[in-house]
Design a protein around this motif. Structure first.
Motif, PDB file in Angstrom:
ATOM      1  N   ILE A 297       0.861  -1.174   0.000  1.00 25.29           N
ATOM      2  CA  ILE A 297       0.000   0.000   0.000  1.00 25.29           C
ATOM      3  C   ILE A 297       0.896   1.221   0.000  1.00 25.29           C
ATOM      4  N   ILE A 298       0.783   2.014  -1.055  1.00 23.53           N
ATOM      5  CA  ILE A 298       1.599   3.223  -1.104  1.00 23.53           C
ATOM      6  C   ILE A 298       0.692   4.443  -0.984  1.00 23.53           C
ATOM      7  N   GLY A 299       1.292   5.552  -0.647  1.00 21.73           N
ATOM      8  CA  GLY A 299       0.517   6.781  -0.499  1.00 21.73           C
ATOM      9  C   GLY A 299       1.288   7.776   0.334  1.00 21.73           C
TER      10      GLY A 299
ATOM     11  N   ASP B 255       3.321  -8.061  -5.179  1.00 19.72           N
ATOM     12  CA  ASP B 255       2.633  -8.760  -6.258  1.00 19.72           C
ATOM     13  C   ASP B 255       1.573  -7.833  -6.827  1.00 19.72           C
ATOM     14  N   ARG B 256       1.015  -7.054  -5.917  1.00 15.94           N
ATOM     15  CA  ARG B 256       0.118  -5.979  -6.346  1.00 15.94           C
ATOM     16  C   ARG B 256       0.455  -4.727  -5.556  1.00 15.94           C
ATOM     17  N   VAL B 257       0.160  -3.588  -6.149  1.00 15.73           N
ATOM     18  CA  VAL B 257       0.420  -2.322  -5.455  1.00 15.73           C
ATOM     19  C   VAL B 257      -0.883  -1.524  -5.428  1.00 15.73           C
ATOM     20  N   VAL B 258      -1.215  -1.023  -4.226  1.00 17.86           N
ATOM     21  CA  VAL B 258      -2.449  -0.272  -4.054  1.00 17.86           C
ATOM     22  C   VAL B 258      -2.087   1.171  -3.739  1.00 17.86           C
ATOM     23  N   LEU B 259      -2.678   2.096  -4.470  1.00 15.72           N
ATOM     24  CA  LEU B 259      -2.420   3.511  -4.185  1.00 15.72           C
ATOM     25  C   LEU B 259      -3.555   4.075  -3.344  1.00 15.72           C
TER      26      LEU B 259
ATOM     27  N   LYS C 253      -7.164   4.647  -4.890  1.00 14.12           N
ATOM     28  CA  LYS C 253      -7.225   5.345  -6.170  1.00 14.12           C
ATOM     29  C   LYS C 253      -6.902   4.408  -7.314  1.00 14.12           C
ATOM     30  N   LYS C 254      -6.048   3.410  -7.036  1.00 19.98           N
ATOM     31  CA  LYS C 254      -5.627   2.549  -8.133  1.00 19.98           C
ATOM     32  C   LYS C 254      -5.020   1.264  -7.587  1.00 19.98           C
TER      33      LYS C 254
ATOM     34  N   LYS D  70       5.875   7.012  -9.300  1.00 17.22           N
ATOM     35  CA  LYS D  70       6.065   8.366  -8.800  1.00 17.22           C
ATOM     36  C   LYS D  70       5.171   9.352  -9.542  1.00 17.22           C
ATOM     37  N   ASN D  71       5.043   9.125 -10.841  1.00 15.34           N
ATOM     38  CA  ASN D  71       4.188   9.995 -11.635  1.00 15.34           C
ATOM     39  C   ASN D  71       2.767  10.031 -11.102  1.00 15.34           C
ATOM     40  N   PHE D  72       2.289   8.845 -10.684  1.00 11.36           N
ATOM     41  CA  PHE D  72       0.934   8.793 -10.141  1.00 11.36           C
ATOM     42  C   PHE D  72       0.827   9.554  -8.833  1.00 11.36           C
ATOM     43  N   LEU D  73       1.851   9.378  -7.991  1.00 10.66           N
ATOM     44  CA  LEU D  73       1.828  10.071  -6.704  1.00 10.66           C
ATOM     45  C   LEU D  73       1.830  11.581  -6.907  1.00 10.66           C
ATOM     46  N   LEU D  74       2.617  12.024  -7.893  1.00  6.97           N
ATOM     47  CA  LEU D  74       2.714  13.465  -8.128  1.00  6.97           C
ATOM     48  C   LEU D  74       1.394  14.032  -8.624  1.00  6.97           C
ATOM     49  N   LYS D  75       0.673  13.218  -9.388  1.00  3.84           N
ATOM     50  CA  LYS D  75      -0.609  13.690  -9.915  1.00  3.84           C
ATOM     51  C   LYS D  75      -1.671  13.820  -8.832  1.00  3.84           C
ATOM     52  N   GLU D  76      -1.556  12.922  -7.799  1.00  2.00           N
ATOM     53  CA  GLU D  76      -2.565  12.923  -6.734  1.00  2.00           C
ATOM     54  C   GLU D  76      -2.097  13.828  -5.609  1.00  2.00           C
ATOM     55  N   PRO D  77      -2.732  14.986  -5.463  1.00  2.00           N
ATOM     56  CA  PRO D  77      -2.252  15.868  -4.408  1.00  2.00           C
ATOM     57  C   PRO D  77      -2.486  15.249  -3.029  1.00  2.00           C
TER      58      PRO D  77
END
Ligand SMILES: Nc1ncnc2c1ncn2[C@@H]1O[C@H](COP(=O)(O)OP(=O)(O)O)[C@@H](O)[C@H]1O
Ligand SMILES: [Mg+2]
Lengths: 236, 200, 209
Positions: A38-40, A200-204, A211-212, A226-233
């Motif tokens: 789980i990233i965020g 195996d899977r990554v959850v944003l 979100k994804k 990283k691109n996704f993280l930057l897009k999501e404020p």
């Protein structure tokens, strides 16, 4: 291999103060022996989500483990690695910290000594039984905290920021160690390298909502994530 | 931060280190009581002083280190000294109390230096109502260095911002330290419950 | 001020220990009867906190240093019996590992510091707070101050009964020193409690036993 559902989260909502929801409508299925990262951003709710899954917070919605709604008997199936090892090593001696889980879960007295020894060997710190936690380095504390969980062989590992504040070498070793344990793993991390390497899977997660979700094949690189993280404020 | 541990010498192999903790506790209390009641004659004190030295040697505790630790009581003695001299015969009374004090603290430190804190905690558990005491004692032993470090860090952070801490700042730092302790206790509780700690 | 071993005689040691250890068991009984076991970690960390507070010395103008007691402060948060219990343990461990105070004098020291600070302080505060609820801060200051003065008087009585000092000659210097310490303790308790009130008020609402 990945078809038995181990953890099923349905419509999970949670708030600390009954006003602002920290987790909103979380739905997620996690399969047996899968590693989900789980990233965020900081404050996005990763730790809170792990605590809910572990049954350490009261939430709205449903979390099923092996098809069962949370009950005390499920504790034995789960091991929670806390972000700060000083919180998890609350006994005056390493031995007692590692024996704490097995004792509470009713392991036989005679076996416990052996179990502690084996757990310490697994985390690469044999002979540390008599040591005092305060004397240990941060990396060692982290390993002992892991040993205090694997000592009762949980089927699910909930790992909160496992590599935070570790030096690059320690981090690599610790990740190797985690990978070598066979269990269903959920790893909360803001370190994208960890996600790419172990997931195996990554959850944003963003502001308490998913979100994804990527499969391993979709997670191409750190840069991609990283691109996704930057897009999501995030919350700043 | 480096703290020197009180029970460092407990891990050496010496005479007192081998004696059972329960026996040592009883011995300590008996010795302290003896010191408390012995009359004020120098002769009576000599065996105790010799005993202290014997214990020191056979338990492999360096004398200088021991002395340094004992000196901690002197500021307090100074206060008592200045109070007792007003009394008739005060100096004599003070000197004997001082001797008693010195011998007592030597025994206490001999006990502490040769006993593992975990063994002491196990012993306390066996006493009446010892369960709660031993739990609290364990937490105290586990976390007070950590809290001291936290306090020092906060203080240094304050000083590095160019603020010399005054009484009110100490109060704020302490309040802060309490909040941290409180929040840590919540996390520790979660860690305990997740590892099967049953709330009876 | 913690009395070391050797400065109290047998009768004073016996009497104070019977009282304090008796009260300790009474507190434990109260705590285990009513306390939610979930609070054990909080008691443990609070004990480490009070220990730290009593070990830290802070400088006064003029080169001397003072130790805070914090006994009244902790009882305002946790209640009189929990407060007494953890302050007792903190005092005992201080005597054991730091040589602040003695082992046989633990009865006297816990009476002077823990009982006055936690039990007397707490109930006096409750009484006056209910009587005149609009002067909370003032009561915290005054009672903080009074707990230290009471403690110092008990200390004088114990030393006098043990035949170590003359009460009349020691009264003034000891009271003077404790007046300063009492004012400091008062300012400390007021500022620390109002800080908690501002930053994390729910702490002040924890169960008090
Ligand atoms: N004990 C708590 N009480 C109140 N709010 C909290 C508590 N813990 C976390 N929060 C809030 O919940 C949100 C999510 O926090 P957390 O789950 O720790 O995020 P993350 O682990 O992703 O950094 C944050 O806004 C945080 O301020
Ligand atoms: Mg987190």
């Amino acid at each position: 291999m990945e078809n038995k559902i181990k953890i099923e989260i349905k419509n999970l909502n949670f708030s600390y103060d009954e006003e602002k929801y920290v987790l909103k409508n979380i739905n997620l299925k996690i399969y047996e022996n899968e590693t989900v990262c789980i990233i965020g951003e900081n404050g996005s709710g990763k730790t809170t989500l792990l605590l809910c899954i572990a049954g350490l917070l009261k939430y709205e919605g449903e979390v099923k483990i092996d098809g069962e709604i949370f009950n005390e008997n499920l504790r034995k199936k789960m091991g929670f690695l806390f972000e700060n090892p000083d919180d998890a090593l609350f006994m005056p001696r390493v031995f007692d910290d590692i024996a704490f889980g097995p004792k509470n879960f009713g392991f036989e007295e005679e076996r416990i000594k052996e179990i502690v020894k084996e757990s310490l060997e697994k985390v690469g710190l044999p002979g540390f039984e008599e040591r005092v936690p305060h004397h240990l380095s941060f990396g060692e504390k982290k390993r002992i905290a892991l040993a205090s969980i694997i000592s009762y062989s949980p089927e699910i590992l909930l790992l909160d920021e496992p590599t935070l504040a570790l030096s690059p070498v320690s981090k690599e070793n610790f990740l190797k160690l985690i990978k070598s344990i066979r269990a269903t793993k959920i790893i909360a991390t803001h370190d994208l390298e960890v996600a790419v390497e172990t997931g195996d899977r990554v959850v944003l997660l963003n502001k308490g909502t998913i979100k994804k979700v990527w499969n391993k094949s979709e997670v191409k690189s750190i840069k991609y994530l990283k691109n996704f993280l930057l897009k999501e404020p995030g919350e700043r | 931060m480096k703290h020197h541990f009180i029970d460092d010498f407990a891990y050496k192999k010496g005479f007192l280190q081998r004696v059972d903790t329960g026996l040592k506790v009883i011995l300590l209390i008996l010795l302290l009581l003896c010191v408390l009641v012995i009359p004020e004659k120098v002769l009576f004190y000599i065996p105790f002083i010799i005993l202290t030295f014997l214990f020191l040697i056979f338990s492999k505790i360096p004398f200088i280190y021991f002395l340094k630790r004992i000196l901690i009581i002197f500021p307090f003695l100074l206060v008592l000294f200045s109070l007792s001299i007003f009394k008739e015969n005060g100096l004599r009374i003070f000197l004997f109390s001082f001797l008693k004090s010195l011998i007592s603290i030597s025994f206490v430190f001999l006990f502490v230096m040769t006993t593992k804190m975990t063994a002491l905690s196990e012993f306390i558990k066996k006493l009446p109502a010892g369960f709660l005491i031993s739990d609290i004692f364990s937490f105290l032993y586990r976390y007070f260095f950590l809290l001291q470090d936290e306090f020092e860090k906060m203080k240094r952070a304050m000083i590095s911002k160019g603020k010399n801490p005054k009484l009110k700042d100490y109060a704020l730092l302490s309040g802060n330290l309490f909040i941290r302790s409180y929040e840590r206790s919540e996390r520790v509780l979660k860690a305990m419950i997740s590892r099967g700690w049953k709330i009876k | 001020m913690h009395i070391p071993d050797g400065f109290l005689d047998l009768k004073t040691v016996s009497a104070t220990n019977v009282f304090s250890i008796g009260f300790l068991f009474y507190s434990i009984k109260k705590i285990t009867k009513k306390l939610n076991p979930e609070r054990i970690p909080l008691l443990g960390l609070s004990c480490a906190f009070i220990f730290t507070l009593e070990v830290i010395s802070f400088p006064l103008p003029g080169g001397t240093t003072v130790h805070l007691s914090g006994a009244f402060f902790i009882s305002l948060i946790l209640g009189p019996f929990s407060g007494f219990f953890i302050t007792f343990i903190s005092l005992f461990v201080q005597a054991l590992i730091l040589g602040h105070g003695g082992i046989l004098t633990i009865g006297a020291n816990s009476l002077n510091i823990a009982f006055t600070g936690c039990v007397m302080g707490y109930y006096f505060y409750k009484f006056f707070e209910e009587l005149f609820p609009s002067f909370k801060t003032m009561w915290i200051f005054i009672i903080s101050f009074l707990t230290l003065i009471t403690g110092s008087l008990l200390l004088l009585i114990e030393l006098t009964i043990s035949g170590k000092i003359l009460f009349s000659k020691s009264l003034f210097p000891v009271l003077f020193a404790h007046t300063i310490a009492g004012i400091i303790e008062g300012i400390f308790t007021v500022s620390a409690i109002s800080f908690l009130q501002r930053v994390k008020p729910e702490i002040l609402k924890t169960q008090k036993i």
